[in-house]
Design a protein around this motif. Structure first.
Motif, PDB file in Angstrom:
ATOM      1  N   HIS A 102       0.605  -1.560  -0.143  1.00 26.02           N
ATOM      2  CA  HIS A 102       0.032  -0.230   0.343  1.00 26.02           C
ATOM      3  C   HIS A 102       1.614   0.901   0.131  1.00 26.02           C
TER       4      HIS A 102
ATOM      5  N   HIS B 222       3.544   2.490  14.526  1.00 22.88           N
ATOM      6  CA  HIS B 222       3.057   3.404  14.219  1.00 22.88           C
ATOM      7  C   HIS B 222       1.856   2.573  14.388  1.00 22.88           C
TER       8      HIS B 222
ATOM      9  N   HIS C 160      -2.387   1.441  12.977  1.00 16.44           N
ATOM     10  CA  HIS C 160      -2.154   1.492  11.080  1.00 16.44           C
ATOM     11  C   HIS C 160      -4.004   1.740  11.191  1.00 16.44           C
TER      12      HIS C 160
HETATM   13 CU1  C2O Z   1       0.519  -0.965   7.173  1.00 18.96          CU
HETATM   14 CU2  C2O Z   1       3.012   1.350   8.396  1.00 18.96          CU
HETATM   15  O1  C2O Z   1       1.885  -0.158   7.525  1.00 18.96           O
END
Ligand code: C2O
Ligand code: CU
Length: 461
Positions: free
Chosen positions: A126, A442, A444
């Motif tokens: 992504h 992080h 998500h």
């Molecule tokens: Cu699917 Cu920083 O990620």
């Protein structure tokens, strides 16, 4: 009809499948396109999306564990972008995080990703730039890394489950992009659920087949609870890693954003009948896809499900280094002030800077790492969710184990790359920091990432 003739990639309703076997790179062109997200149901026209090679989801990429994958990203959008290979133990320079591992790919430019996918499993790719907008517009696709010796499933199907926010015209609602309200609450929630870019698609399966379904949550922020009735379903892998098969019985599978679950069953349904896949977060289950049984060899009661090879489960915690991660902010979070761009700011000032979440008192600044460890160091991160919202905490380049939840220790939990934490929960994770480089850490729920829930750590070679 004979089954068991090996591996069938039955995805009649999905975008193309590209096999990464040749020396020439796969080209993924980021750009505008259309997708029949709501066609036929809302009387709507195809939805304008941003995707890869004109479609969303982009092509399914398939390669075999240990093979080289070469992908050229060409950016035909008018925004910078990157590609991130979620869950892959990748070389740091290929991880696709702008400002940390590479420069964002500018409009008209390209970037060559080249890496080996070491572990078989279900992954996805992504965008990692303005993800809150680009992902919501459709910039993702699935990456299936096949086992070197393919387990003998007759049918292997990957399902990207997404949550779009569409207007009454079937087009993506644009005016709510960047909504501070969404960012400070649970993220951008949609109103239109798709599987591989279609609404309630039919997944055709032959009776008697040994089936592997790979479920992937590609939504910006929505947590799915998925149930299947009528078959004896086992969960066989989570976040790309095989687990000891676990019977699903009457329960559901909870998938936070970016999480994956592979499930397996033997198809027993009679030809011509259907079995729904249901979202069960609300009182009324919602059927979002259905299996359509076709003629096949009826199950003789003898055939067994193939087993995936379990990797190593050991993790030696004796010399672990411990770090705390306090998650704060968001609506009803009572965060008084936090550091951003080197200054203490109150909530009003933060919000005017687009920030409303903090990790260890810092809102989304990436100038210093949360920790710095030598390669191979075992790390424990003790995460405390002081907010009133759930979060899906994700670590790049590594898989970890949840070793405790709310101070209750958990033995032998599965490897994961993303863990869901409920409001006010405490979760301890442990992993071996064995992949050199700068790795993002992080939430998500991508509006939370943008709103400040991002930090990183450094693994020295
Ligand atoms: Cu699917 Cu920083 O990620
Ligand atoms: Cu979050």
């Amino acid at each position: 009809m004979a089954t068991g003739a090996g591996f069938v990639c039955a995805l009649p309703f999905a975008s193309s499948v590209l096999h990464a076997t040749s020396a020439t790179p796969i080209v993924l062109t980021a750009g505008k396109g259309t997708a029949p997200l709501a066609v036929g149901i809302k009387g709507a026209k195809p939805t304008n999306i941003w995707g890869y090679n004109g479609s969303s989801p982009g092509p399914v990429l398939r390669c075999r564990a240990g093979e080289k994958l070469a992908v050229r990203l060409i950016n035909k959008l008018d925004q910078p972008t990157t590609l991130h290979w979620h869950g892959v133990r990748i070389e740091n320079a290929m991880d696709g995080v702008p400002g940390l591992t590479q420069k964002a790919v500018m409009p008209g430019e390209s970037f060559d990703y080249e890496f080996t996918a070491p572990d078989a499993g279900t992954y996805w790719y992504h965008t990692h730039n303005r993800t809150w907008e680009q992902l919501a517009r459709g910039m993702y696709g699935l990456l299936i890394v096949e086992e070197r010796d393919k387990p003998a499933f007759d049918t292997d199907i990957a399902l990207a489950i997404d949550d779009w926010r569409l207007g009454p015209d079937g087009q993506i609602e644009e005016k709510s992009f960047g909504s501070r309200h969404d960012w400070a609450h649970g993220g951008r929630m949609g109103n239109w659920l798709t599987v591989n870019g279609r609404s309630n698609p039919a997944i055709k399966i032959k009776r008697g087949d040994r089936v592997r379904l790979r479920l992937v949550n590609t939504a910006n922020a929505r947590i799915f609870k998925i149930a299947l009735g009528g078959e004896k379903v086992h969960i066989i892998a989570l976040d790309g890693r095989p687990i000891k098969p676990q019977l699903l019985s009457d329960g559901h599978i909870e998938l936070a954003p970016a999480q994956r679950a592979d499930i397996a069953f033997i198809a027993t349904g009679a030809p011509g009948t259907n079995m729904p896949l249901m979202e069960v977060s609300y009182r009324k289950p919602y059927a979002f896809a259905h299996i359509e049984y076709e003629e096949g060899t009826p199950f003789d009661g003898k055939r067994v499900l193939p087993e995936l090879e379990l990797g190593s489960i050991a993790l030696d915690l004796r010399a672990a280094k411990k770090y705390d991660l306090v998650m704060a902010g968001g609506a009803m979070g009572n965060m008084m002030q936090t550091r951003h761009k080197g200054q203490m700011m109150d909530m009003r000032e933060l919000i005017s800077n687009g920030k409303m979440w903090a990790l260890n008192g810092i809102a989304g600044d990436l100038d210093t790492p949360m920790f710095d460890v030598p390669k191979g160091q075992v790390v424990i991160v003790n995460m405390t969710n002081e907010t009133m919202w759930p979060h899906a905490m994700h670590i790049h380049g590594h898989h970890f184990k949840v070793i405790s939840r709310n101070n209750k220790s958990i033995a032998n939990s599965p490897w994961r790359d993303t863990v869901l934490m409920q409001r006010r929960e405490k979760v301890e994770i442990a992993f071996a920091a064995d992949n050199p480089g700068k790795w993002l850490f992080h939430c998500h729920m991508v509006e939370h990432t943008a709103g400040g829930m991002a930090t990183w750590f450094n693994v020295k070679a």
